[in-house]
Each structure stands twice: as structure tokens, then as C-alpha cells.
Design a protein around this motif. Structure first.
Motif, short mmCIF file in Angstrom:
data_model
loop_
_atom_site.label_atom_id
_atom_site.label_comp_id
_atom_site.label_asym_id
_atom_site.label_seq_id
_atom_site.Cartn_x
_atom_site.Cartn_y
_atom_site.Cartn_z
N SER A 130 14.89 62.70 157.42
CA SER A 130 14.00 63.28 158.42
C SER A 130 12.54 63.04 158.02
O SER A 130 11.71 62.66 158.86
N GLN A 131 12.25 63.25 156.73
CA GLN A 131 10.89 62.99 156.24
C GLN A 131 10.50 61.53 156.43
O GLN A 131 9.39 61.22 156.87
N ARG A 132 11.41 60.65 156.09
CA ARG A 132 11.11 59.21 156.19
C ARG A 132 10.88 58.79 157.63
O ARG A 132 10.01 57.96 157.92
N ALA A 133 11.67 59.34 158.55
CA ALA A 133 11.50 59.00 159.97
C ALA A 133 10.14 59.47 160.48
O ALA A 133 9.47 58.76 161.25
N GLU A 134 9.71 60.66 160.04
CA GLU A 134 8.41 61.16 160.47
C GLU A 134 7.27 60.31 159.92
O GLU A 134 6.29 60.03 160.61
N LYS A 135 7.39 59.89 158.66
CA LYS A 135 6.36 59.04 158.07
C LYS A 135 6.33 57.67 158.74
O LYS A 135 5.26 57.07 158.90
N MET A 136 7.48 57.19 159.16
CA MET A 136 7.53 55.92 159.89
C MET A 136 6.79 56.05 161.22
O MET A 136 6.06 55.14 161.64
N LYS A 137 6.96 57.18 161.90
CA LYS A 137 6.26 57.40 163.16
C LYS A 137 4.74 57.34 162.96
O LYS A 137 4.01 56.76 163.78
N LEU A 138 4.27 57.92 161.87
CA LEU A 138 2.84 57.90 161.59
C LEU A 138 2.35 56.48 161.30
O LEU A 138 1.27 56.08 161.74
N LEU A 139 3.17 55.71 160.57
CA LEU A 139 2.80 54.32 160.28
C LEU A 139 2.74 53.50 161.56
O LEU A 139 1.81 52.71 161.77
N LEU A 140 3.70 53.70 162.45
CA LEU A 140 3.70 52.96 163.71
C LEU A 140 2.50 53.34 164.57
O LEU A 140 1.94 52.50 165.29
N GLN A 141 2.10 54.60 164.51
CA GLN A 141 0.89 55.03 165.23
C GLN A 141 -0.32 54.27 164.70
O GLN A 141 -1.16 53.81 165.49
N GLN A 142 -0.41 54.11 163.39
CA GLN A 142 -1.50 53.35 162.81
C GLN A 142 -1.43 51.88 163.21
O GLN A 142 -2.46 51.24 163.46
N MET A 143 -0.21 51.32 163.24
CA MET A 143 -0.05 49.93 163.67
C MET A 143 -0.56 49.76 165.10
O MET A 143 -1.23 48.77 165.42
N ASN A 144 -0.24 50.71 165.95
CA ASN A 144 -0.72 50.65 167.32
C ASN A 144 -2.25 50.73 167.38
O ASN A 144 -2.90 49.99 168.13
N GLU A 145 -2.82 51.63 166.58
CA GLU A 145 -4.27 51.77 166.56
C GLU A 145 -4.96 50.51 166.05
O GLU A 145 -6.05 50.17 166.49
N GLN A 146 -4.31 49.80 165.13
CA GLN A 146 -4.86 48.57 164.57
C GLN A 146 -4.57 47.34 165.43
O GLN A 146 -5.02 46.25 165.13
#
Length: 393
Positions: free
Chosen positions: A75-91
Motif C-alpha cells: 500500500s505504501q509503495r503504491a502511494e509513493k508510485m502515485k506521487l512519482l507519476l504526478q511528478q512525471m506528469n508535472e515534468q
């Protein structure tokens, strides 16, 4: 197969079908160890929690802990992945999601679909931008060879690819060329997030299993992935399209084996007619699958793996040829790593020297590998070759 392997398979079948498949009177520690090498301990724990009985009373606290730990970690890893994908989108970094991070949502309890790393695909032009983002986020770069960079930070481990297939599964088709067109098949989701159609994702998953079998082995979780995939999409898949694509990859016999395993051990009916497979062949294949763990490495010398790759259709075992090929690989086999070889195979001697010094910290490992190649039992190699021939690889 032995009683322990069969009971673990029954539990995995019960998990995806929401059924209790009975008690176990065997050695629980051996059962837990088998689940562990196949990365399904959390699922076994879930089944013990869901269907308690006298046979598992002593191990119930341990299995509950394993289940809840798995749910918490992933669950923790999935949430951290969501945050990384958000950054990928922003970049503005295009990313294509596939494999475990997508497949988990097809499982009855998504957090119990474990994964060692999270894979996704980016465009080659975005490699520098992606790497800068990971460094900014304080990741440790573990691998920095194209076509994949890997990054580690505490529980997070990512493999960020610019190509999803860096090796040919067999000499029957050009797998690298086929998957070099992955972005052309990609479907836009939102922002800079992309995915594959169910049909193209299934073709990839089948090829991914074949790739792991070709190198070392593929554990039962990969077949469970196919089972939940077929269960999730049911009759919605375009099998006419799939038939054409699988024929391009010369995979008809191999897919027949995979779908036979999925039907036999997970109770998921095949959406296409299957050819009958000799029971002994299926039994031998499943024993090989269960013995090797998630990626086929458990209890197997590297020599066995390398010898069975050499001249697969040849009944002879050439140890010296295998040693030479390991020490001096062909340009085609390593050009995805040493990209300066692409279109310049005359630079191969340079790559051999580069490879030697880049891997000097593993020279002891290479010496052990050479010893294993020379000492591996010939009959074991020939048995493995026969299995591979029977399954179409």
C-alpha cells in the motif's frame, strides 16, 4: 508434484476464485518457504485468515502477520508510485504503465500482488529528464545501462525502461524489433500517462513469461497474473487480433502451454480451444516451475541455465562453446546494453574489454559460473532442453 506444491496451488486458486479449498496436513514451514520463494506469502496468509481451521491454528498468528505486512508494504509503495507519476506528469515525461503496477488492480486484494520493482516505460528522449527527477528525489541509481535505469530508496525500487524487450526470447522471431513499436501501440490515458490495450498487454505478459523461462525460469505468480487478467477481461478480448500477433511471435504452442496451466491449476477456462498436452510433459513443466521460485533461480546452478540455452535443438551439450559465448558474447546479444555497437559491430572487441572491466567486481562470480558450466549434470541439461522443446521455446 508433491503435496506441498499442490496445496499452495490450491490456495492461490481459492484466492482468485474466492473459495476455500480445504485443510492442509503437511509441513507448514515447508509450505511457507515455498510460498516465500514464489512471492505469494501474503496471499497464503490471507487464505489462512479467511478460512481458519485446526490444521493451521498454530501458524495462524504468523500468517496473519505476513498478510498484514504485505498489505502495509505494498500500500505504501503504491502511494509513493502515485506521487512519482504526478511528478512525471508535472515534468512532461510520458510514461507507459504495465506489468505488476497495472496487474495488481485485477487481483481480489490488490495489495497482495507483490512486486520486487515497479516497471514503466519512458521515451528515450526523456531519459535525462527522468534521471534528473530521480536524483532530485534522492534515489540511488543502481543500474544505468540502456535500456533500463533502476533506482532504489528505502522501500521504493523502480526500473525505468526505454525499451521493454532487450533480448530475443528464441531464434523463431525478432522479438526486440516487435516490441520496439510499443509506443505506436500505446493508448493515452490522461496527462502524460499511457497504457497498452488489454490485447497488447497480454501479448507482452506472455512474452515476458517466455523471456524469463528462456533465461532462468518463471514462477507461479506469472501464471496467476494471466489467470486474473483473463478473469478480469473475460470475453472482451479480441482473440482474432491476438491470434495474428501471437503467430508473428511464433507463440502458438507456448501460449497453449500457458493457458493449459492457467486452466488446470487456477480453474480459469481458456477463451480459445486448447490442444491436449501430454500429462507427463505438463507435470514435468510444473515441477520445474514450482522448484525454481519467482524467477527460476532457487536451487539451480547457473551452469544449468546457460547450458540449456546453447543450441536448444541440439541433443549434445557443448560446455566449451557455452564458456566461449559467455566470455565473448555476440554483438547482437549485448548491443542493447552497449548501445555504441548498434550499426557498428566492428567495435565488438572494445565492448568485450568494456564489459570485462565494468564487471570486475564480479570476477569471483564469473569463476564460479565457469566451474558450474563444467560440472553441471548432462542429463539435467538434456531434460530441461526437452521441456523447452515441448512448450514451444
Amino acid at each position: 508434484m508433491d503435496e506441498i506444491s499442490l496445496y499452495l496451488l490450491k490456495n492461490l486458486k481459492g484466492f482468485i476464485n474466492n473459495k476455500n479449498l480445504g485443510s492442509f496436513d503437511g509441513n507448514w514451514m515447508e509450505l511457507i518457504q515455498l510460498a516465500n520463494i514464489h512471492s505469494v506469502t501474503g496471499i497464503l496468509g490471507y487464505m489462512v485468515m479467511s478460512y481458519p481451521d485446526e490444521s493451521n491454528a498454530q501458524v495462524a498468528p504468523l500468517m496473519r502477520k505476513q498478510c498484514l505486512q504485505s498489505i502495509g508494504i505494498f500500500s505504501q509503495r503504491a502511494e509513493k508510485m502515485k506521487l512519482l507519476l504526478q511528478q512525471m506528469n508535472e515534468q512532461g515525461i510520458d510514461h507507459l504503465l504495465f506489468k505488476g503496477y497495472v496487474l495488481k488492480d485485477y487481483y481480489p486484494v490488490p495489495e497482495l500482488r507483490s512486486y520486487g520493482d515497479i516497471d514503466f516505460l519512458i521515451r528515450l528522449d526523456d531519459r535525462q529528464k527522468s534521471d534528473a527527477l530521480m536524483m532530485h528525489n534522492c534515489f540511488e541509481r543502481k543500474t544505468d545501462w540502456e535500456p533500463v535505469f533502476s533506482y532504489l530508496k528505502e522501500l521504493e525500487y523502480y526500473e525505468i525502461h526505454t525499451d521493454v524487450m532487450e533480448v530475443d526470447v528464441s531464434d523463431k522471431a525478432d522479438y526486440k524489433e516487435y516490441f520496439s513499436h510499443t509506443w505506436e501501440r500505446a493508448k493515452w490515458v490522461e496527462g502524460h500517462t499511457w497504457m497498452l490495450s488489454p490485447e497488447d498487454h497480454l501479448v507482452y505478459l506472455l512474452t515476458h513469461i517466455a523471456k524469463h523461462i528462456s533465461s532462468s525460469g518463471a514462477g507461479i505468480r506469472m501464471y496467476m497474473d494471466i489467470a486474473v487478467f483473463l478473469q478480469h477481461f473475460s470475453n472482451d478480448l479480441d482473440w482474432d487480433y491476438l491470434q495474428v500477433e501471437l503467430e508473428k511471435l511464433c507463440f502458438i504452442d507456448f501460449v497453449n502451454m500457458v493457458l493449459s496451466v492457467v486452466h488446470e491449476y487456477f480453474g480459469i477456462a481458456s477463451p480459445i480451444p486448447l490442444k491436449q498436452i501430454d500429462k507427463q510433459v505438463l507435470d514435468d513443466f510444473m515441477e520445474f516451475t514450482m522448484a525454481g521460485g519467482t524467477f527460476g533461480h532457487v536451487g539451480r546452478d547457473s551452469g544449468l541455465i546457460y547450458l540449456k540455452r546453447q543450441d536448444r535443438n541440439n541433443e549434445n551439450v557443448s560446455r566449451m562453446k557455452t564458456l566461449i559465448n559467455r566470455a565473448f558474447p555476440s554483438a547482437k546479444s549485448i548491443e542493447s546494453r552497449y548501445t555504441y555497437l548498434q550499426g557498428k559491430h566492428w567495435l565488438l572487441p572494445v565492448a568485450w574489454v568494456h564489459r570485462l572491466f565494468r564487471t570486475k567486481d564480479t570476477w569471483v562470480h564469473h569463476a564460479e559460473e565457469a566451474q558450474s558450466i563444467m560440472n553441471t549434470d548432462t542429463e539435467e541439461v538434456l531434460k530441461l532442453k526437452r521441456i523447452y522443446k515441448e512448450i514451444g521455446l
